[in-house]
Each structure stands twice: as structure tokens, then as C-alpha cells.
Design a protein around this motif. Structure first.
Motif, PDB file in Angstrom:
ATOM      1  N   SER A 175     -10.909  58.553  26.529  1.00 10.22           N
ATOM      2  CA  SER A 175     -11.913  57.948  27.529  1.00 10.22           C
ATOM      3  C   SER A 175     -11.942  56.602  27.018  1.00 10.22           C
ATOM      4  N   TYR A 176     -11.964  56.216  26.030  1.00 10.98           N
ATOM      5  CA  TYR A 176     -12.354  54.738  25.509  1.00 10.98           C
ATOM      6  C   TYR A 176     -11.216  54.018  25.820  1.00 10.98           C
ATOM      7  N   LEU A 177     -10.010  54.453  25.724  1.00  9.52           N
ATOM      8  CA  LEU A 177      -8.673  53.891  25.985  1.00  9.52           C
ATOM      9  C   LEU A 177      -8.664  53.463  27.481  1.00  9.52           C
ATOM     10  N   GLN A 178      -9.215  54.578  28.231  1.00  9.56           N
ATOM     11  CA  GLN A 178      -8.964  54.439  29.597  1.00  9.56           C
ATOM     12  C   GLN A 178      -9.990  53.367  30.123  1.00  9.56           C
ATOM     13  N   GLY A 179     -10.964  52.856  29.229  1.00  8.60           N
ATOM     14  CA  GLY A 179     -11.968  51.918  29.669  1.00  8.60           C
ATOM     15  C   GLY A 179     -13.359  52.455  29.996  1.00  8.60           C
ATOM     16  N   GLY A 180     -13.433  53.943  29.774  1.00 12.34           N
ATOM     17  CA  GLY A 180     -14.684  54.837  29.897  1.00 12.34           C
ATOM     18  C   GLY A 180     -15.562  54.837  28.824  1.00 12.34           C
ATOM     19  N   ILE A 239       4.927  44.864  25.937  1.00 18.08           N
ATOM     20  CA  ILE A 239       4.065  44.774  24.838  1.00 18.08           C
ATOM     21  C   ILE A 239       2.481  44.721  25.444  1.00 18.08           C
ATOM     22  N   PHE A 240       1.856  45.846  24.986  1.00 20.38           N
ATOM     23  CA  PHE A 240       0.319  45.933  25.494  1.00 20.38           C
ATOM     24  C   PHE A 240      -0.345  45.839  24.407  1.00 20.38           C
ATOM     25  N   ASN A 241      -1.354  44.853  24.570  1.00 18.23           N
ATOM     26  CA  ASN A 241      -2.533  44.609  23.749  1.00 18.23           C
ATOM     27  C   ASN A 241      -4.093  44.769  24.272  1.00 18.23           C
ATOM     28  N   LEU A 242      -4.488  46.246  23.833  1.00 19.77           N
ATOM     29  CA  LEU A 242      -5.515  46.600  24.511  1.00 19.77           C
ATOM     30  C   LEU A 242      -6.874  46.220  23.501  1.00 19.77           C
ATOM     31  N   LYS A 243      -7.664  45.565  24.089  1.00 22.09           N
ATOM     32  CA  LYS A 243      -8.810  44.924  23.173  1.00 22.09           C
ATOM     33  C   LYS A 243     -10.158  45.439  23.923  1.00 22.09           C
ATOM     34  N   PHE A 244     -10.955  45.871  22.899  1.00 21.73           N
ATOM     35  CA  PHE A 244     -12.296  46.176  23.222  1.00 21.73           C
ATOM     36  C   PHE A 244     -13.252  45.843  22.500  1.00 21.73           C
ATOM     37  N   ALA A 245     -14.514  45.245  23.390  1.00 19.90           N
ATOM     38  CA  ALA A 245     -15.646  44.864  22.683  1.00 19.90           C
ATOM     39  C   ALA A 245     -16.709  45.849  23.136  1.00 19.90           C
TER      40      ALA A 245
END
Length: 373
Positions: A223-228, A271-277
Motif C-alpha cells: 500500500s505504501y509502495l503504491q502511494g497510499g 531503473i526505478f527509484n521510488l522516493k518516499f517522504a
């Protein structure tokens, strides 16, 4: 005087007609078997085993449910066979939940999902789920102190979705993901408890075929990875112990959650760089450090950051390498950036996905420590 008598007679006639219409409508409703939930299981040979839940109101006004079970080579034949078991005409306009047994889900559920979508009586917002074992057993089990099974399952799945512990899934989302070829679907995975139903993560699909499962903690990471961002508080186990030798827990309540996906290419590989704040508040902490001290708070943020990065990266690796499933729709994002043409075959995209480099970076900021216990 005659006019008054005629008016009274007309009023009584209209009233009697209205009562008669009401009785006819009631009799018509009583002749309908309104399906509120349906299940599909793999049967013997080429048959499928299906069950339907039909609410049935007794003369005292209490509701009970009838469960009909039958077999058929197709969902249409199954529906025909079930209809022959009931004295009422079966209608499907009130279906809330559809369950698929795991064995059937692993062979593909599109024939049954697509049929539901093409039924003009059925809305596209109905909830779908995969069950541990036979789906029909979820309808025949007794649930003390619970509403009827159809309402119970419907409320449970909606609650989990609203709290973001499950990704948003229904018939519309499932079919969109399968047909779009840019994202693989997931569905809630249910198992039976002693006197209840437990949402035990999600079933992971490649197209319409179940290829694996994520447990509840992994599902939260998805759920976090999907942006929720999940609502409420989340308990993290940290890699440290307090003075009594117990593992330290920190409970964080999220206030703000942002996701950014940077996409690039190296030697033909994505290349996928997933960034979370993430910004939040610590509502509970079982460690010995004084979080009012800045260095201790920064140390806790670093520990939460490392925990999230490892957990989220682990889920991504499982999806990519073990299941070869892309529920984040990363390859659709890759294609939308112009790295591949729209004519690229899904097989080619799948090969690129299996070789893609996936990176996760998390920044955690604790805005307040709340009430620490």
C-alpha cells in the motif's frame, strides 16, 4: 351532496387500488431470489462449483439466508442449474461480494469476472476476494453475533480498504488492470477463523492468474509502495532491546505521505527509484531513550527509515523475482516516459520488468512525540 358522495367513492377506489398495487408489488418481490453474494470453486473435471447467498425474510420480519450450491461447465450453466433449485426467480442486481477459491484463482478467474461485468444487472463496484480453501465454506459457516455473511464480508472489505490496509480493489479495478496490461491486480485474501473471517493479506496475480500471496505486513508495504498512506497508527519492531531485554516497539501515526518515482535506463534496462517522504508523530515507544533529546529522535527516525526501506524493498523483490507480477504498474510508467513504444508486446515488457533495477529511498520526519508510554 351527490358530488361529495362521488368524490368519497372515487377516493376509496383510488385507495383500494393503491393497496392492491402494494400487495402485488410485495408478492412480486417475494417471488424473486435476490442474490447478495456468490462464490466460485474448482469442481471435478471441467466443472466449477458455485454457491449463492439469498436473503430471505420470514413472516416475523427476521432475516435468514438461503445458500444454494450447484455445478456447471460455465458460469451461465451454473446460474441455470442454481435457478432450478429455487422456487423464486434469481436476480443478481444486489450482489455485494464475490469469492474465488484459491485453487480456482490459480487457474485464472477471468471467465467468471468478465461474465459478471457483462451482466447489466450487476454494478462494477462489487468487492472480489480470494479464499484460503473452498470459497463456498465461507457461506455455510456460522458467525455468532455477526450480521448475515454477505453484509459481514462487505463491511469488512470496505473497512480495510478505507483504512488503506488493503489496496483499493473491486470488479472494475480488477478488469481494468487485467485488460490494461500495464498493471497486475491484487485481491484480498481471506481465511476462516474460529468464529470469524480474517483478512490475511492479498492474493497476487499475473494477469488473471493468482501466482502468490503477500501477508498482512507485506500488504501494508505494498500500500505504501503504491502511494497510499495508511490511516491511523502503525507498530514497528525495531532492532534494539530495552533494559528488560524486550524488543523495542515504536508506534507512528502518519500525518503526511508523499511518493515520487524517478525512471531512467541503463544499457537497455529500466531503473526505478521510488522516493518516499513521510511525516508523522510517535504515539508510543517502548525503548529507554529520551525522545525529547534531539539526537535520540534523529536516531529513531533513522531506525524507522531503515526498517521501511528493507521491508518495502523486500516486497518489491518478491513481486519482481518470485511472482513476476507488477501491481505498481511500473512498466506502464516506463512506457509512458517513451522508453518503449506502444507496440511493444506484453511479453517484452515482462522481460524488461524482470531485469529492472528497483531502488527504494525513504525519509522519515517525526514532527512530535505525542504521549510516550
Amino acid at each position: 351532496m351527490k358530488k361529495s358522495a362521488m368524490a368519497l367513492t372515487l377516493a376509496l377506489a383510488v385507495a383500494c387500488t393503491g393497496v392492491g398495487c402494494g400487495k402485488r408489488q410485495q408478492r412480486q418481490l417475494e417471488q424473486l431470489g435476490v442474490i447478495s453474494a456468490i462464490s466460485y470453486d474448482k469442481g471435478d473435471q471441467e466443472n466449477i462449483l458455485g454457491s449463492v447467498v439469498i436473503p430471505n425474510f420470514t413472516e416475523t420480519g427476521q432475516e435468514k439466508i438461503d445458500v444454494l450450491t450447484g455445478r456447471g461447465a460455465t458460469s451461465k450453466e451454473l446460474r441455470f442449474n442454481l435457478s432450478r433449485m429455487s422456487e423464486r426467480k434469481l436476480v443478481s442486481g444486489q450482489i455485494r461480494v464475490v469469492l474465488y477459491g484459491e485453487k480456482l484463482a490459480k487457474s485464472g478467474i477471468m471467465p467468471y469476472s468478465d461474465t459478471l461485468f457483462r451482466d447489466v444487472e450487476i454494478g462494477s463496484q462489487i468487492d472480489l476476494a480470494v479464499t484460503d480453501g473452498r470459497a463456498m465454506d465461507f457461506f455455510t459457516k456460522r458467525y455468532p453475533d455477526k450480521p448475515s455473511v454477505d453484509i459481514y464480508l462487505y463491511r469488512m472489505l470496505r473497512k480495510e480498504t478505507e483504512q488503506h490496509t488493503l489496496p483499493k480493489t473491486n470488479l472494475y479495478h480488477f478488469l481494468h488492470d487485467v485488460y490494461d496490461h500495464g498493471r497486475d491486480p491484487v485481491l484480498p485474501y481471506l481465511r476462516l477463523g474460529k468464529e470469524d473471517v480474517i483478512v490475511d493479506g492479498v492474493a497476487v496475480f499475473r494477469d488473471d492468474v493468482m501466482v502468490g500471496r503477500l501477508d498482512p505486513e507485506e500488504t501494508r508495504m505494498l500500500s505504501y509502495l503504491q502511494g497510499g498512506a495508511a490511516l491511523g497508527e502503525v507498530d514497528f519492531k525495531l532492532e534494539e532491546k530495552n533494559q528488560t531485554g524486550e524488543q523495542v516497539h515504536a508506534v507512528i501515526m502518519y500525518m503526511d505521505f508523499k511518493r515520487k518515482v524517478d525512471i531512467s535506463e541503463k544499457q537497455g534496462h529500466p531503473i526505478f527509484n521510488l522516493k518516499f517522504a513521510i511525516q508523522g508523530a510517535i504515539s508510543e515507544y517502548s525503548g529507554d531513550a529520551d525522545l525529547e533529546q534531539e539526537p535520540n529522535l534523529r536516531k529513531l527516525e533513522t531506525a524507522l527509515k531503515s526498517k521501511l526501506e528493507r521491508s518495502m524493498s523486500g516486497v518489491l523483490r518478491k513481486l519482481q523475482q518470485e511472482y513476476r507480477s507488477d501491481p505498481l504498474g511500473l512498466m506502464e510508467l516506463y512506457r509512458s516516459k517513451g522508453f518503449v513504444t506502444d507496440e511493444e508486446e506484453p511479453k517484452r515488457l515482462s522481460e524488461l520488468y524482470s531485469k529492472a533495477e528497483l531502488q527504494v529511498k525513504v525519509e522519515v520526519t517525526v514532527l512530535q512525540t505525542g504521549m510516550i508510554h
